[in-house]
Design an enzyme around this catalytic site. Structure first.
Site, short mmCIF file in Angstrom:
data_model
loop_
_atom_site.label_atom_id
_atom_site.label_comp_id
_atom_site.label_asym_id
_atom_site.label_seq_id
_atom_site.Cartn_x
_atom_site.Cartn_y
_atom_site.Cartn_z
CE1 TYR A 1 -5.00 3.14 -4.03
CE2 TYR A 1 -7.44 3.66 -4.72
CZ TYR A 1 -6.46 3.78 -3.76
OH TYR A 1 -7.08 4.50 -2.32
CG HIS B 1 -2.39 8.01 -2.06
ND1 HIS B 1 -2.44 7.06 -3.00
CD2 HIS B 1 -2.65 7.57 -1.01
CE1 HIS B 1 -3.00 6.21 -2.87
NE2 HIS B 1 -3.21 6.65 -2.20
CD1 TRP C 1 -6.10 -0.11 -4.52
CD2 TRP C 1 -6.36 -0.25 -2.15
NE1 TRP C 1 -4.93 -0.51 -3.71
CE2 TRP C 1 -5.09 -0.91 -2.60
CE3 TRP C 1 -6.56 -0.58 -0.79
CZ2 TRP C 1 -3.87 -1.15 -1.71
CZ3 TRP C 1 -5.00 -1.43 0.28
CH2 TRP C 1 -4.31 -1.44 -0.31
CG ASP D 1 -11.11 7.48 -1.52
OD1 ASP D 1 -10.87 8.68 -1.41
OD2 ASP D 1 -10.07 6.50 -1.89
#
Length: 328
Positions: free
Chosen positions: A56, A122, A21, A51
């Site tokens: 992002y 998500h 992220w 991940d």
């Protein structure tokens, strides 16, 4: 790096992964060269689980990962991404077959691959977990070969408990750290019984548990630790784990004496998570090689004593629980 079985997927992954992220957006300025170097350093050190998500940096994180994997060549690590937050509004209807296919196709392009290892819904609206047709759509994506497996990324324990009732859900990603203990009470045992992997995100409570912040610390306007303090942009539980900043700082000072030897406070916080057998992989972020290597080194710390584990639980009960326990 010790590996743990990724639920019933048939794969195993190193217990410390790479959360991507921070190299995408929402954490202040991102230096792509530093981000690429961080990924290389993590992979060189044995990390084999990354991940990310399609939102992002509007795909920037996925594309950086693809760049690094192309530079390295050879066997690819396990790359998990997420889908659903590109919707302009979070509704059950938004998780249509058409939209999911569009999201998946975009991630396939961003990650430069023919099939995605793992796609996680998500943090969809809670009501989605009561619509089996959404999970049937994910099954069809598996049958088509676009994705190999699917899981969920959730905000609340109750969402996770409902999600793992679906037999195709192989993993749950959830906030779990010294400031968010409820998953261990309600979720972990059932996940283990069903062979569901647990991905522990926000392991350092957005950096609070690094012990580096003070009352005077200032964050950039593009950093969610500045613009999402009260949940203005997304669930406030993603920022400092939902703990009021000043409360978190005070609790950190009670935790600090538990750090021993050459370990850092951040490494203690990561090692604490690894004390829970139900956790498959923890995904701290890193924006430079130094941070990436420090994260990996946490796995080398010896097991924490009963006294340390009890002290953390006591601090949670006395200082943190009232702010987070009933909400997530």
């Amino acid at each position: 790096m010790r590996s743990r079985p990724f639920g019933r997927s048939g794969r195993s992954v190193g217990e410390i992964g790479f959360g991507a992220w921070a190299i995408g957006d929402a954490w202040g300025r991102v230096d792509d060269d530093e981000a690429v170097a961080a990924l290389h350093a993590a992979l060189d050190a044995g990390v084999d689980f990354i991940d990310t998500a399609d939102v992002y940096g509007d795909g920037h994180s996925e594309r950086l990962i693809a760049r690094v994997l192309k530079e390295r060549g050879g066997a690819r690590p396990f790359v998990a991404t997420k889908a659903g937050r590109r919707l302009p509004q979070q509704t059950v209807a938004g998780y249509s077959e058409e939209n999911l296919n569009a999201f998946i196709d975009r991630s396939l392009r961003n990650l430069d691959t023919d099939s995605l290892d793992l796609v996680q819904l998500h943090c969809p609206p809670t009501d989605l977990y009561y619509h089996p047709e959404a999970f049937e759509r994910m099954e069809r994506l598996v049958e088509q070969g676009k994705i190999r497996q699917y899981g969920v990324s959730v905000e609340r324990v109750e969402e996770a408990l409902k999600a793992i009732e679906y037999p195709g859900v192989v993993s749950v990603q959830i906030v779990f750290n010294m400031f968010r203990l409820r998953p261990a009470e309600r979720l972990f045992r059932q996940a283990q019984e069903r062979g569901v992997a647990i991905i522990a995100r926000v392991p350092l409570a957005s950096g609070l548990l690094s012990g580096k912040f003070t009352h005077d610390t200032r964050f950039e306007n593009t950093d969610h630790r500045q613009f999402n303090r009260h949940g203005e942009a997304f669930d406030v539980g993603e920022t400092f784990s939902g703990v009021p900043y000043e409360v978190g700082l005070a609790a950190v000072e009670r935790i600090r004496p538990l750090v021993s030897g050459d370990a850092t406070m951040a490494q203690l916080a990561l090692r604490w998570i690894l004390m829970f057998d139900a956790v498959t992989v923890v995904i701290p972020g890193a924006r430079n090689p130094r941070q990436a290597l420090a994260n990996v080194a946490a796995a080398d710390l010896p097991p924490l004593s009963d006294e340390v584990m009890e002290a953390v639980a006591r601090i949670y009960e006395e200082d943190i629980k009232r702010y987070v326990h009933a909400r997530w």
